[in-house]
Design a protein around this motif. Structure first.
Motif, PDB file in Angstrom:
ATOM      1  N   GLU A 166       0.828  -1.209   0.000  1.00  0.00           N
ATOM      2  CA  GLU A 166       0.000   0.000   0.000  1.00  0.00           C
ATOM      3  C   GLU A 166       0.863   1.259   0.000  1.00  0.00           C
ATOM      4  O   GLU A 166       0.579   2.233  -0.715  1.00  0.00           O
ATOM      5  N   ARG A 167       1.931   1.241   0.786  1.00  0.00           N
ATOM      6  CA  ARG A 167       2.843   2.393   0.855  1.00  0.00           C
ATOM      7  C   ARG A 167       3.535   2.606  -0.489  1.00  0.00           C
ATOM      8  O   ARG A 167       3.635   3.737  -0.978  1.00  0.00           O
ATOM      9  N   ALA A 172       4.465   5.182  -5.953  1.00  0.00           N
ATOM     10  CA  ALA A 172       4.847   4.740  -7.293  1.00  0.00           C
ATOM     11  C   ALA A 172       4.863   5.845  -8.356  1.00  0.00           C
ATOM     12  O   ALA A 172       5.819   5.926  -9.138  1.00  0.00           O
ATOM     13  N   PRO A 173       3.845   6.715  -8.452  1.00  0.00           N
ATOM     14  CA  PRO A 173       3.876   7.740  -9.516  1.00  0.00           C
ATOM     15  C   PRO A 173       5.113   8.641  -9.429  1.00  0.00           C
ATOM     16  O   PRO A 173       5.751   8.917 -10.449  1.00  0.00           O
ATOM     17  N   GLN A 174       5.452   9.068  -8.223  1.00  0.00           N
ATOM     18  CA  GLN A 174       6.625   9.927  -8.051  1.00  0.00           C
ATOM     19  C   GLN A 174       7.913   9.167  -8.331  1.00  0.00           C
ATOM     20  O   GLN A 174       8.841   9.689  -8.960  1.00  0.00           O
ATOM     21  N   LYS A 181      13.403   3.524  -7.669  1.00  0.00           N
ATOM     22  CA  LYS A 181      12.718   2.397  -7.051  1.00  0.00           C
ATOM     23  C   LYS A 181      12.882   2.488  -5.549  1.00  0.00           C
ATOM     24  O   LYS A 181      13.661   3.296  -5.040  1.00  0.00           O
ATOM     25  N   VAL A 182      12.155   1.634  -4.847  1.00  0.00           N
ATOM     26  CA  VAL A 182      12.412   1.400  -3.427  1.00  0.00           C
ATOM     27  C   VAL A 182      12.923  -0.030  -3.302  1.00  0.00           C
ATOM     28  O   VAL A 182      12.824  -0.824  -4.233  1.00  0.00           O
ATOM     29  N   LYS A 205       5.102  -7.311  -8.204  1.00  0.00           N
ATOM     30  CA  LYS A 205       5.602  -7.505  -9.559  1.00  0.00           C
ATOM     31  C   LYS A 205       5.390  -6.273 -10.430  1.00  0.00           C
ATOM     32  O   LYS A 205       6.156  -6.035 -11.367  1.00  0.00           O
ATOM     33  N   ASN A 206       4.347  -5.509 -10.145  1.00  0.00           N
ATOM     34  CA  ASN A 206       3.987  -4.365 -10.980  1.00  0.00           C
ATOM     35  C   ASN A 206       4.319  -3.033 -10.335  1.00  0.00           C
ATOM     36  O   ASN A 206       3.813  -1.989 -10.766  1.00  0.00           O
ATOM     37  N   LEU A 207       5.164  -3.051  -9.341  1.00  0.00           N
ATOM     38  CA  LEU A 207       5.545  -1.825  -8.642  1.00  0.00           C
ATOM     39  C   LEU A 207       7.048  -1.576  -8.794  1.00  0.00           C
ATOM     40  O   LEU A 207       7.821  -2.514  -9.006  1.00  0.00           O
TER      41      LEU A 207
END
Length: 231
Positions: A166-167, A172-174, A181-182, A205-207
């Motif tokens: 969730e975090r 993700a957009p920024q 990445k994180v 997988k999509n983040l």
């Protein structure tokens, strides 16, 4: 599901290329980088490795750690490096002490370099964030105090993974706009007791995230459990 895994490779000074120095036009950030360098020099890191670590801050400005503090982490089959006067020595210890020694390094580096690290212990309530404040000494002291209490409880990995998902989704957009990445490190010696771990991890997988599973055991059943998740 593909999960990137860090792998060790042989290293010698002869392999080292000239270090490319990470820089920042922001004097506050530049000062934080230099504090990070000084911390790593104190741990005996080579200059090329130091600059690679500093550059990783630029690429991955936020790091998440999910730490298994369940009762099984007290098992006495871990190993850590002690530093007696005669030199470094590998000694036997609990799984928890091995993990705690590693997290001490990461937390102290986060405080020194002002790079944000979020530590989530499975059974200890709210996460502890280090590196996002002007003075990180209080959060660092809190984290060390919590780690000193030792392991106790179950293994609710799914709940913490979902919270981190969730975090990261919100960030993700920024992150994508900045080509960043994180990182997410999951350190555990067991299986989730609160659901389907593969389902909980699937959104990763999509983040924009680099995920590392750090197993704190060589138990065949646990290794097989996590290998199946990676299939």
């Amino acid at each position: 599901m593909s999960i990137p895994v860090a792998k060790a490779v042989p290293y010698s000074s002869e392999m080292a290329a000239p270090a490319v120095v990470a820089v920042s036009a922001d004097p506050v950030v530049a000062a934080a980088y230099e504090r990070g360098r000084e911390f790593l020099r104190g741990h005996g890191w080579a200059s090329g490795m130091i600059e690679e670590m500093i550059r990783s801050i630029q690429c991955m400005p936020h790091r998440f750690f999910i730490l298994d503090d369940s009762g099984s982490m007290s098992s006495f089959d871990g190993k850590m490096i002690s530093k007696p006067r005669e030199g470094n020595k590998m000694v036997q210890c609990s799984r928890w002490n091995e993990l705690a020694a590693s997290m001490e390094f990461h937390s102290e580096f986060a405080a020194a370099a002002s790079t944000t690290c979020e530590f989530r212990l499975l059974n200890r309530g709210d996460p502890i964030v280090i590196g996002d404040q002007e003075d990180n000494s209080r959060s660092l002291a809190e984290f060390k105090s919590v780690m000193a209490r030792g392991p106790n409880g179950g293994t609710p990995l799914c709940a913490h993974i979902r919270a981190v998902v969730e975090r990261i989704t919100a960030m993700a957009p920024q992150l994508r706009a900045r080509n960043q990445k994180v990182s997410l490190t999951i350190a555990t010696d067991g299986q989730a007791t609160d659901g389907d771990i593969a389902e909980a991890m699937r959104p990763l997988k999509n983040l924009p995230v680099w995920t590392v599973i750090r197993l704190c055991t060589v138990d065949d059943a646990i290794v097989s459990y996590w290998n199946k998740i990676d299939e």
